[in-house]
Design a protein around this motif. Structure first.
Motif, PDB file in Angstrom:
ATOM      1  N   TYR A 169      29.621  46.590  72.853  1.00 22.49           N
ATOM      2  CA  TYR A 169      29.320  45.122  71.286  1.00 22.49           C
ATOM      3  C   TYR A 169      29.283  46.547  70.554  1.00 22.49           C
ATOM      4  CZ  TYR A 169      28.056  42.785  75.467  1.00 22.49           C
ATOM      5  OH  TYR A 169      28.119  42.084  76.720  1.00 22.49           O
ATOM      6  N   GLN A 179      25.534  40.612  62.578  1.00 25.03           N
ATOM      7  CA  GLN A 179      27.177  40.018  63.153  1.00 25.03           C
ATOM      8  C   GLN A 179      26.853  40.744  64.574  1.00 25.03           C
ATOM      9  OE1 GLN A 179      31.667  39.513  61.588  1.00 25.03           O
ATOM     10  NE2 GLN A 179      30.952  41.330  60.872  1.00 25.03           N
ATOM     11  N   ILE A 181      29.797  41.643  67.159  1.00 29.05           N
ATOM     12  CA  ILE A 181      31.495  41.775  68.290  1.00 29.05           C
ATOM     13  C   ILE A 181      31.020  42.315  69.741  1.00 29.05           C
ATOM     14  CG2 ILE A 181      33.488  43.115  68.065  1.00 29.05           C
ATOM     15  CD1 ILE A 181      31.526  43.034  64.798  1.00 29.05           C
ATOM     16  N   TYR A 183      33.242  43.480  72.379  1.00 30.85           N
ATOM     17  CA  TYR A 183      34.717  43.716  72.810  1.00 30.85           C
ATOM     18  C   TYR A 183      34.848  43.935  74.425  1.00 30.85           C
ATOM     19  CZ  TYR A 183      34.194  46.846  68.592  1.00 30.85           C
ATOM     20  OH  TYR A 183      34.255  46.648  67.127  1.00 30.85           O
ATOM     21  N   GLU A 202      35.434  38.009  70.695  1.00 37.19           N
ATOM     22  CA  GLU A 202      35.030  37.083  70.179  1.00 37.19           C
ATOM     23  C   GLU A 202      33.754  37.882  68.607  1.00 37.19           C
ATOM     24  OE1 GLU A 202      35.622  32.926  72.392  1.00 37.19           O
ATOM     25  OE2 GLU A 202      33.697  34.513  72.384  1.00 37.19           O
ATOM     26  N   ARG A 203      33.328  37.054  68.137  1.00 37.56           N
ATOM     27  CA  ARG A 203      32.170  37.546  67.227  1.00 37.56           C
ATOM     28  C   ARG A 203      31.507  36.564  66.551  1.00 37.56           C
ATOM     29  NH1 ARG A 203      33.451  37.557  60.897  1.00 37.56           N
ATOM     30  NH2 ARG A 203      36.188  36.761  61.297  1.00 37.56           N
ATOM     31  N   SER A 218      37.418  38.093  66.897  1.00 35.62           N
ATOM     32  CA  SER A 218      36.591  39.561  66.621  1.00 35.62           C
ATOM     33  C   SER A 218      37.630  39.573  65.199  1.00 35.62           C
ATOM     34  CB  SER A 218      37.154  40.372  68.068  1.00 35.62           C
ATOM     35  OG  SER A 218      38.353  40.484  68.347  1.00 35.62           O
ATOM     36  N   ARG A 220      38.246  41.115  61.962  1.00 32.40           N
ATOM     37  CA  ARG A 220      37.202  40.739  60.698  1.00 32.40           C
ATOM     38  C   ARG A 220      38.081  41.209  59.250  1.00 32.40           C
ATOM     39  NH1 ARG A 220      33.919  44.446  63.683  1.00 32.40           N
ATOM     40  NH2 ARG A 220      35.666  44.561  64.817  1.00 32.40           N
ATOM     41  N   ASN A 415      40.248  44.975  63.894  1.00 36.56           N
ATOM     42  CA  ASN A 415      39.469  44.517  65.593  1.00 36.56           C
ATOM     43  C   ASN A 415      39.770  45.926  66.526  1.00 36.56           C
ATOM     44  OD1 ASN A 415      39.580  42.310  66.930  1.00 36.56           O
ATOM     45  ND2 ASN A 415      41.667  42.422  67.301  1.00 36.56           N
TER      46      ASN A 415
END
Length: 415
Positions: A169, A179, A181, A183, A202-203, A218, A220, A415
Protein backbone atom coordinates in the motif's frame (compact mmCIF):
# COMPACT_ATOMS: atom_id res chain seq x y z
CA UNK A 1 -23.44 -16.09 72.51
CA UNK A 2 -20.62 -18.07 70.89
CA UNK A 3 -20.75 -20.51 73.75
CA UNK A 4 -24.49 -20.86 73.33
CA UNK A 5 -24.36 -21.58 69.54
CA UNK A 6 -20.98 -23.16 68.77
CA UNK A 7 -22.52 -25.11 65.88
CA UNK A 8 -23.79 -21.94 64.21
CA UNK A 9 -20.36 -20.39 64.44
CA UNK A 10 -18.75 -23.52 63.08
CA UNK A 11 -21.12 -23.57 60.15
CA UNK A 12 -20.49 -19.88 59.49
CA UNK A 13 -16.75 -20.44 59.50
CA UNK A 14 -17.09 -23.51 57.33
CA UNK A 15 -19.35 -21.77 54.78
CA UNK A 16 -17.23 -18.64 54.62
CA UNK A 17 -14.11 -20.74 54.18
CA UNK A 18 -15.82 -22.70 51.42
CA UNK A 19 -16.93 -19.47 49.75
CA UNK A 20 -13.38 -18.14 49.97
CA UNK A 21 -12.10 -21.41 48.54
CA UNK A 22 -14.59 -21.25 45.65
CA UNK A 23 -13.70 -17.62 44.99
CA UNK A 24 -9.99 -18.40 44.91
CA UNK A 25 -10.54 -21.57 42.91
CA UNK A 26 -12.30 -19.54 40.22
CA UNK A 27 -10.57 -16.14 40.41
CA UNK A 28 -6.98 -17.31 40.52
CA UNK A 29 -7.21 -19.40 37.33
CA UNK A 30 -9.27 -16.64 35.71
CA UNK A 31 -6.72 -14.00 36.70
CA UNK A 32 -3.95 -16.25 35.47
CA UNK A 33 -5.79 -16.81 32.19
CA UNK A 34 -6.39 -13.08 31.74
CA UNK A 35 -2.73 -12.36 32.45
CA UNK A 36 -1.61 -14.94 29.91
CA UNK A 37 -4.11 -13.69 27.32
CA UNK A 38 -3.64 -9.93 27.73
CA UNK A 39 0.04 -9.57 28.61
CA UNK A 40 2.06 -8.07 25.76
CA UNK A 41 5.64 -7.24 25.07
CA UNK A 42 6.94 -4.32 23.01
CA UNK A 43 9.36 -4.70 20.12
CA UNK A 44 11.84 -2.63 18.20
CA UNK A 45 11.80 -1.73 14.51
CA UNK A 46 15.00 -1.64 12.49
CA UNK A 47 15.81 1.52 10.52
CA UNK A 48 17.93 1.71 7.40
CA UNK A 49 18.68 5.10 5.86
CA UNK A 50 18.30 5.05 2.08
CA UNK A 51 19.37 8.61 1.48
CA UNK A 52 20.29 11.76 3.44
CA UNK A 53 19.94 12.22 7.19
CA UNK A 54 16.92 10.95 9.12
CA UNK A 55 15.80 12.40 12.46
CA UNK A 56 14.72 9.96 15.17
CA UNK A 57 12.97 11.31 18.29
CA UNK A 58 12.86 8.75 21.08
CA UNK A 59 9.95 8.89 23.58
CA UNK A 60 10.28 11.95 25.82
CA UNK A 61 13.17 13.40 23.82
CA UNK A 62 13.01 16.87 22.30
CA UNK A 63 16.37 16.50 20.57
CA UNK A 64 16.58 14.12 17.65
CA UNK A 65 19.21 11.52 16.87
CA UNK A 66 20.61 12.21 13.39
CA UNK A 67 20.93 8.89 11.59
CA UNK A 68 22.87 8.81 8.32
CA UNK A 69 23.36 6.27 5.58
CA UNK A 70 26.95 5.78 6.72
CA UNK A 71 25.71 4.83 10.19
CA UNK A 72 23.26 2.21 8.94
CA UNK A 73 25.85 0.71 6.61
CA UNK A 74 27.40 -0.66 9.79
CA UNK A 75 24.07 -2.17 10.85
CA UNK A 76 20.40 -1.22 11.15
CA UNK A 77 19.41 1.37 13.72
CA UNK A 78 17.00 0.18 16.47
CA UNK A 79 13.77 2.19 16.91
CA UNK A 80 11.79 1.62 20.11
CA UNK A 81 8.03 1.88 20.54
CA UNK A 82 6.76 5.45 20.73
CA UNK A 83 9.60 6.90 18.65
CA UNK A 84 9.01 9.46 15.92
CA UNK A 85 10.81 9.54 12.57
CA UNK A 86 11.16 12.58 10.34
CA UNK A 87 12.67 12.92 6.89
CA UNK A 88 13.36 16.15 5.03
CA UNK A 89 13.13 16.91 1.32
CA UNK A 90 16.34 14.98 0.63
CA UNK A 91 16.13 11.94 2.91
CA UNK A 92 14.41 8.54 2.80
CA UNK A 93 14.35 5.55 5.13
CA UNK A 94 13.31 1.91 5.29
CA UNK A 95 11.74 0.26 8.35
CA UNK A 96 11.39 -3.42 9.12
CA UNK A 97 9.02 -4.39 11.93
CA UNK A 98 9.21 -7.32 14.33
CA UNK A 99 6.71 -9.46 12.40
CA UNK A 100 8.37 -8.74 9.01
CA UNK A 101 6.08 -5.95 7.79
CA UNK A 102 7.91 -3.01 6.22
CA UNK A 103 7.57 0.72 5.60
CA UNK A 104 9.48 2.78 3.09
CA UNK A 105 9.43 6.37 4.32
CA UNK A 106 9.52 8.98 1.57
CA UNK A 107 10.88 12.50 1.66
CA UNK A 108 9.32 15.19 3.88
CA UNK A 109 7.50 12.65 6.05
CA UNK A 110 6.62 12.51 9.76
CA UNK A 111 5.66 9.11 11.20
CA UNK A 112 5.33 7.83 14.77
CA UNK A 113 5.66 4.17 15.78
CA UNK A 114 2.90 4.32 18.37
CA UNK A 115 2.64 0.62 19.21
CA UNK A 116 4.64 -2.46 18.19
CA UNK A 117 3.51 -5.35 20.39
CA UNK A 118 2.92 -9.09 20.49
CA UNK A 119 1.37 -11.34 23.16
CA UNK A 120 3.91 -12.28 25.82
CA UNK A 121 2.78 -15.92 25.86
CA UNK A 122 2.31 -18.23 22.90
CA UNK A 123 -0.94 -19.51 24.43
CA UNK A 124 -2.61 -16.13 23.88
CA UNK A 125 -5.06 -16.13 20.97
CA UNK A 126 -4.73 -12.37 20.46
CA UNK A 127 -3.03 -10.88 17.38
CA UNK A 128 0.10 -8.79 17.14
CA UNK A 129 -0.53 -5.06 17.11
CA UNK A 130 1.22 -2.57 14.87
CA UNK A 131 -0.18 0.96 15.18
CA UNK A 132 1.51 3.84 13.36
CA UNK A 133 0.68 7.56 13.17
CA UNK A 134 1.37 9.18 9.81
CA UNK A 135 1.24 12.92 10.47
CA UNK A 136 2.30 13.98 7.00
CA UNK A 137 4.19 12.82 3.93
CA UNK A 138 4.23 9.55 2.03
CA UNK A 139 4.95 5.96 3.08
CA UNK A 140 4.80 2.68 1.16
CA UNK A 141 3.75 -0.15 3.47
CA UNK A 142 4.27 -3.87 3.05
CA UNK A 143 1.94 -5.81 5.35
CA UNK A 144 3.54 -9.20 5.96
CA UNK A 145 1.68 -12.46 5.32
CA UNK A 146 0.25 -14.28 8.33
CA UNK A 147 2.61 -16.97 9.56
CA UNK A 148 2.03 -18.06 13.15
CA UNK A 149 -0.09 -15.11 14.33
CA UNK A 150 -2.08 -12.39 12.52
CA UNK A 151 -1.28 -8.70 12.95
CA UNK A 152 -3.64 -5.79 13.48
CA UNK A 153 -1.88 -3.27 11.22
CA UNK A 154 -3.40 0.21 11.54
CA UNK A 155 -2.22 3.56 10.24
CA UNK A 156 -3.75 6.57 11.98
CA UNK A 157 -3.86 9.82 10.02
CA UNK A 158 -5.25 13.25 10.90
CA UNK A 159 -8.24 12.66 8.59
CA UNK A 160 -8.72 8.88 8.60
CA UNK A 161 -7.69 5.46 9.88
CA UNK A 162 -6.52 2.66 7.57
CA UNK A 163 -6.46 -1.01 8.51
CA UNK A 164 -4.15 -3.02 6.27
CA UNK A 165 -4.38 -6.69 5.40
CA UNK A 166 -1.54 -8.66 3.84
CA UNK A 167 -0.35 -6.71 0.79
CA UNK A 168 1.34 -3.55 -0.45
CA UNK A 169 0.00 0.00 0.00
CA UNK A 170 0.94 3.63 -0.38
CA UNK A 171 -0.45 6.34 1.89
CA UNK A 172 0.08 10.05 1.33
CA UNK A 173 -1.04 12.69 3.84
CA UNK A 174 -1.23 16.46 3.37
CA UNK A 175 -2.98 19.17 5.37
CA UNK A 176 -6.07 18.84 3.17
CA UNK A 177 -6.21 15.20 2.10
CA UNK A 178 -5.24 11.62 2.88
CA UNK A 179 -4.91 9.18 -0.02
CA UNK A 180 -4.45 5.41 0.09
CA UNK A 181 -3.50 3.28 -2.92
CA UNK A 182 -3.68 -0.50 -2.77
CA UNK A 183 -1.08 -2.06 -5.03
CA UNK A 184 -1.97 -5.54 -3.81
CA UNK A 185 -4.31 -6.64 -1.02
CA UNK A 186 -7.21 -5.10 0.88
CA UNK A 187 -7.31 -1.98 3.04
CA UNK A 188 -10.25 -0.64 5.03
CA UNK A 189 -10.27 3.15 5.33
CA UNK A 190 -12.54 4.83 7.87
CA UNK A 191 -13.38 8.51 8.30
CA UNK A 192 -16.38 10.29 9.81
CA UNK A 193 -18.09 6.98 10.57
CA UNK A 194 -17.89 5.53 7.05
CA UNK A 195 -15.72 2.60 5.97
CA UNK A 196 -14.53 1.94 2.42
CA UNK A 197 -12.79 -1.21 1.19
CA UNK A 198 -9.90 -0.48 -1.17
CA UNK A 199 -8.76 -3.49 -3.17
CA UNK A 200 -5.90 -4.18 -5.58
CA UNK A 201 -5.34 -1.38 -8.14
CA UNK A 202 -7.78 0.94 -6.35
CA UNK A 203 -7.41 4.08 -4.25
CA UNK A 204 -9.51 6.31 -2.05
CA UNK A 205 -9.18 9.97 -1.11
CA UNK A 206 -10.28 11.54 2.18
CA UNK A 207 -10.64 15.31 2.04
CA UNK A 208 -10.97 17.66 5.00
CA UNK A 209 -14.29 17.07 6.83
CA UNK A 210 -15.34 14.49 4.24
CA UNK A 211 -15.98 10.76 4.16
CA UNK A 212 -13.67 8.49 2.14
CA UNK A 213 -14.38 8.55 -1.58
CA UNK A 214 -15.68 5.51 -3.36
CA UNK A 215 -12.81 3.35 -4.70
CA UNK A 216 -11.15 4.95 -7.72
CA UNK A 217 -8.68 3.54 -10.27
CA UNK A 218 -5.18 3.61 -8.84
CA UNK A 219 -3.77 5.87 -11.58
CA UNK A 220 -3.20 9.40 -10.27
CA UNK A 221 -2.97 12.66 -12.15
CA UNK A 222 0.22 14.66 -11.79
CA UNK A 223 -1.21 17.85 -13.26
CA UNK A 224 -4.24 20.00 -12.59
CA UNK A 225 -6.65 21.56 -15.08
CA UNK A 226 -5.51 19.47 -18.03
CA UNK A 227 -8.92 20.05 -19.63
CA UNK A 228 -8.58 23.84 -19.21
CA UNK A 229 -11.97 24.16 -17.58
CA UNK A 230 -10.73 26.88 -15.20
CA UNK A 231 -8.71 30.04 -15.96
CA UNK A 232 -5.12 29.34 -17.02
CA UNK A 233 -3.58 31.54 -14.36
CA UNK A 234 -4.96 29.38 -11.55
CA UNK A 235 -2.84 26.35 -12.47
CA UNK A 236 -0.58 27.26 -15.40
CA UNK A 237 1.96 30.04 -15.89
CA UNK A 238 2.18 31.73 -19.31
CA UNK A 239 5.68 32.67 -20.51
CA UNK A 240 7.24 34.25 -23.60
CA UNK A 241 10.81 34.27 -24.96
CA UNK A 242 12.12 36.23 -27.95
CA UNK A 243 15.44 34.40 -28.07
CA UNK A 244 18.67 36.05 -29.15
CA UNK A 245 18.03 36.89 -32.82
CA UNK A 246 16.23 40.18 -32.27
CA UNK A 247 12.62 40.96 -32.98
CA UNK A 248 9.82 42.20 -30.77
CA UNK A 249 6.80 40.24 -31.95
CA UNK A 250 5.56 37.98 -29.17
CA UNK A 251 3.35 34.97 -29.53
CA UNK A 252 0.20 34.52 -27.49
CA UNK A 253 -1.17 31.66 -25.40
CA UNK A 254 -4.92 32.01 -24.85
CA UNK A 255 -7.75 29.87 -23.52
CA UNK A 256 -10.24 29.39 -26.36
CA UNK A 257 -13.50 27.57 -27.01
CA UNK A 258 -13.04 24.95 -29.71
CA UNK A 259 -16.64 23.80 -29.95
CA UNK A 260 -16.66 20.53 -28.03
CA UNK A 261 -13.77 21.45 -25.74
CA UNK A 262 -11.72 24.16 -24.12
CA UNK A 263 -8.19 24.44 -25.47
CA UNK A 264 -5.07 26.58 -25.37
CA UNK A 265 -4.19 28.32 -28.63
CA UNK A 266 -0.58 29.28 -29.37
CA UNK A 267 -0.46 31.97 -32.05
CA UNK A 268 2.13 34.19 -33.68
CA UNK A 269 2.11 36.16 -36.93
CA UNK A 270 4.13 38.99 -38.50
CA UNK A 271 7.58 37.50 -37.88
CA UNK A 272 8.34 36.79 -41.55
CA UNK A 273 10.73 38.98 -43.59
CA UNK A 274 10.76 39.62 -47.33
CA UNK A 275 13.46 37.00 -47.72
CA UNK A 276 11.03 34.32 -46.65
CA UNK A 277 12.70 33.94 -43.30
CA UNK A 278 11.53 34.99 -39.88
CA UNK A 279 12.85 35.60 -36.40
CA UNK A 280 12.55 33.16 -33.53
CA UNK A 281 10.20 33.38 -30.55
CA UNK A 282 8.58 31.03 -28.07
CA UNK A 283 5.37 31.16 -26.08
CA UNK A 284 4.12 28.54 -23.69
CA UNK A 285 2.44 27.44 -20.51
CA UNK A 286 4.12 25.73 -17.57
CA UNK A 287 2.87 23.81 -14.57
CA UNK A 288 5.17 23.10 -11.62
CA UNK A 289 4.72 19.50 -10.44
CA UNK A 290 7.66 18.70 -8.11
CA UNK A 291 6.35 15.23 -7.35
CA UNK A 292 8.45 12.29 -6.24
CA UNK A 293 7.65 8.98 -7.92
CA UNK A 294 6.96 6.26 -5.34
CA UNK A 295 9.04 3.09 -5.59
CA UNK A 296 6.03 0.98 -6.58
CA UNK A 297 5.06 3.18 -9.54
CA UNK A 298 5.52 1.22 -12.77
CA UNK A 299 3.78 3.53 -15.23
CA UNK A 300 4.00 7.20 -16.15
CA UNK A 301 1.80 8.17 -19.09
CA UNK A 302 1.51 11.41 -21.01
CA UNK A 303 -1.46 11.96 -23.34
CA UNK A 304 -2.83 15.01 -25.12
CA UNK A 305 -4.92 16.09 -28.08
CA UNK A 306 -3.25 18.58 -30.42
CA UNK A 307 -3.64 20.18 -33.83
CA UNK A 308 -1.51 22.51 -35.94
CA UNK A 309 -3.24 24.84 -38.41
CA UNK A 310 -0.30 27.01 -39.44
CA UNK A 311 3.51 26.68 -39.43
CA UNK A 312 5.93 28.87 -41.43
CA UNK A 313 9.17 27.17 -40.32
CA UNK A 314 9.64 23.68 -41.72
CA UNK A 315 9.98 20.64 -39.47
CA UNK A 316 11.81 21.47 -36.27
CA UNK A 317 14.04 24.22 -37.60
CA UNK A 318 17.80 23.88 -38.06
CA UNK A 319 18.32 22.57 -34.51
CA UNK A 320 15.25 20.33 -34.22
CA UNK A 321 14.03 22.61 -31.44
CA UNK A 322 11.47 24.85 -33.16
CA UNK A 323 8.18 23.06 -33.54
CA UNK A 324 4.71 24.66 -33.60
CA UNK A 325 3.86 22.66 -30.50
CA UNK A 326 6.18 20.94 -28.02
CA UNK A 327 5.62 18.89 -24.86
CA UNK A 328 8.57 19.06 -22.50
CA UNK A 329 9.16 17.37 -19.14
CA UNK A 330 11.86 18.24 -16.64
CA UNK A 331 12.73 15.63 -14.02
CA UNK A 332 15.45 14.43 -11.65
CA UNK A 333 17.12 11.05 -12.04
CA UNK A 334 18.52 8.89 -9.24
CA UNK A 335 21.81 10.83 -9.31
CA UNK A 336 19.92 14.10 -8.74
CA UNK A 337 20.69 15.34 -12.25
CA UNK A 338 18.05 17.40 -14.01
CA UNK A 339 16.97 15.79 -17.28
CA UNK A 340 15.00 17.41 -20.10
CA UNK A 341 12.69 15.29 -22.28
CA UNK A 342 10.71 16.74 -25.15
CA UNK A 343 8.73 15.81 -28.23
CA UNK A 344 7.72 18.28 -30.92
CA UNK A 345 4.95 18.02 -33.52
CA UNK A 346 4.90 19.52 -36.98
CA UNK A 347 2.55 19.79 -39.94
CA UNK A 348 5.13 19.85 -42.78
CA UNK A 349 8.85 19.77 -43.51
CA UNK A 350 9.11 21.20 -47.01
CA UNK A 351 12.79 22.21 -46.71
CA UNK A 352 13.98 19.00 -45.10
CA UNK A 353 15.02 20.38 -41.72
CA UNK A 354 16.14 17.82 -39.12
CA UNK A 355 13.32 16.55 -36.93
CA UNK A 356 15.08 14.91 -34.00
CA UNK A 357 12.50 14.22 -31.25
CA UNK A 358 9.87 15.36 -33.74
CA UNK A 359 6.65 13.67 -34.84
CA UNK A 360 4.84 14.46 -38.08
CA UNK A 361 1.08 14.85 -37.75
CA UNK A 362 -0.81 12.83 -40.38
CA UNK A 363 -3.86 15.09 -40.09
CA UNK A 364 -2.48 18.31 -38.61
CA UNK A 365 -5.57 20.48 -38.95
CA UNK A 366 -7.83 18.20 -36.93
CA UNK A 367 -7.46 16.92 -33.39
CA UNK A 368 -4.76 14.25 -33.05
CA UNK A 369 -4.74 12.00 -30.00
CA UNK A 370 -1.16 11.65 -28.78
CA UNK A 371 -0.34 8.80 -26.40
CA UNK A 372 3.32 8.22 -25.59
CA UNK A 373 2.62 4.91 -23.84
CA UNK A 374 4.35 3.95 -20.61
CA UNK A 375 7.29 6.34 -20.27
CA UNK A 376 8.91 4.04 -17.69
CA UNK A 377 9.06 1.10 -20.10
CA UNK A 378 12.68 0.88 -21.32
CA UNK A 379 11.53 -0.70 -24.60
CA UNK A 380 9.36 2.34 -25.37
CA UNK A 381 11.15 4.64 -27.87
CA UNK A 382 9.68 7.60 -25.96
CA UNK A 383 10.87 6.33 -22.55
CA UNK A 384 12.23 8.68 -19.91
CA UNK A 385 15.85 7.58 -19.87
CA UNK A 386 17.43 7.64 -17.36
CA UNK A 387 14.47 6.75 -15.18
CA UNK A 388 12.96 9.65 -13.20
CA UNK A 389 12.65 9.77 -9.42
CA UNK A 390 10.99 13.19 -9.26
CA UNK A 391 8.93 14.98 -11.92
CA UNK A 392 9.67 18.70 -11.76
CA UNK A 393 7.48 20.42 -14.33
CA UNK A 394 5.61 20.17 -17.61
CA UNK A 395 5.93 22.75 -20.40
CA UNK A 396 3.63 23.05 -23.40
CA UNK A 397 4.83 25.63 -25.90
CA UNK A 398 5.23 26.73 -29.51
CA UNK A 399 8.57 27.68 -30.99
CA UNK A 400 9.69 29.08 -34.35
CA UNK A 401 8.48 31.80 -36.69
CA UNK A 402 4.76 32.14 -37.40
CA UNK A 403 2.54 29.43 -35.99
CA UNK A 404 -0.96 28.53 -34.87
CA UNK A 405 -1.45 25.38 -32.78
CA UNK A 406 -3.81 24.03 -30.16
CA UNK A 407 -3.72 21.61 -27.23
CA UNK A 408 -6.45 20.08 -25.09
CA UNK A 409 -7.09 17.16 -22.71
CA UNK A 410 -3.55 16.85 -21.32
CA UNK A 411 -3.07 13.84 -19.04
CA UNK A 412 0.08 13.10 -17.07
CA UNK A 413 -0.55 10.16 -14.76
CA UNK A 414 1.37 7.66 -12.65
CA UNK A 415 0.30 4.21 -11.60
Amino acid sequence: MIRRNPERVAWAVLLSSFAAFCFLAVSLPWATYQYVVTSTQSHEARLEVIEGTVQVFRPGQTTADAVTQEWTQRGTYPIIEGSRIRTDGRSKAFLRFFESSTAQVGTATDIELAQMRSPQFDYSPRPNSLYLRLNGGRVTFGAAPVLSRPTEFSVWMPLAIANLREGSYEIEVTNETAQLITYLGLAIVEARGRKVEVRTAERTVVSLNQEPSEPLPSARSLIANGDFTTPLGETWRIWKDQGGDGGDIDGTADLVDEGDRAAVRFYRTGSMFGTGKGNHAEVGITQEIDRELPERVTEVRLKAEIKVTQQSLSGGGEQSSEYPIILRLFYLNEWDDQVEWYRGFYAHNSTGNPTRNGIALKSPEVWNLIDFGNLLDPTNPNALNPRPVRILRLDVYASGWDFESYISHIRLTMN
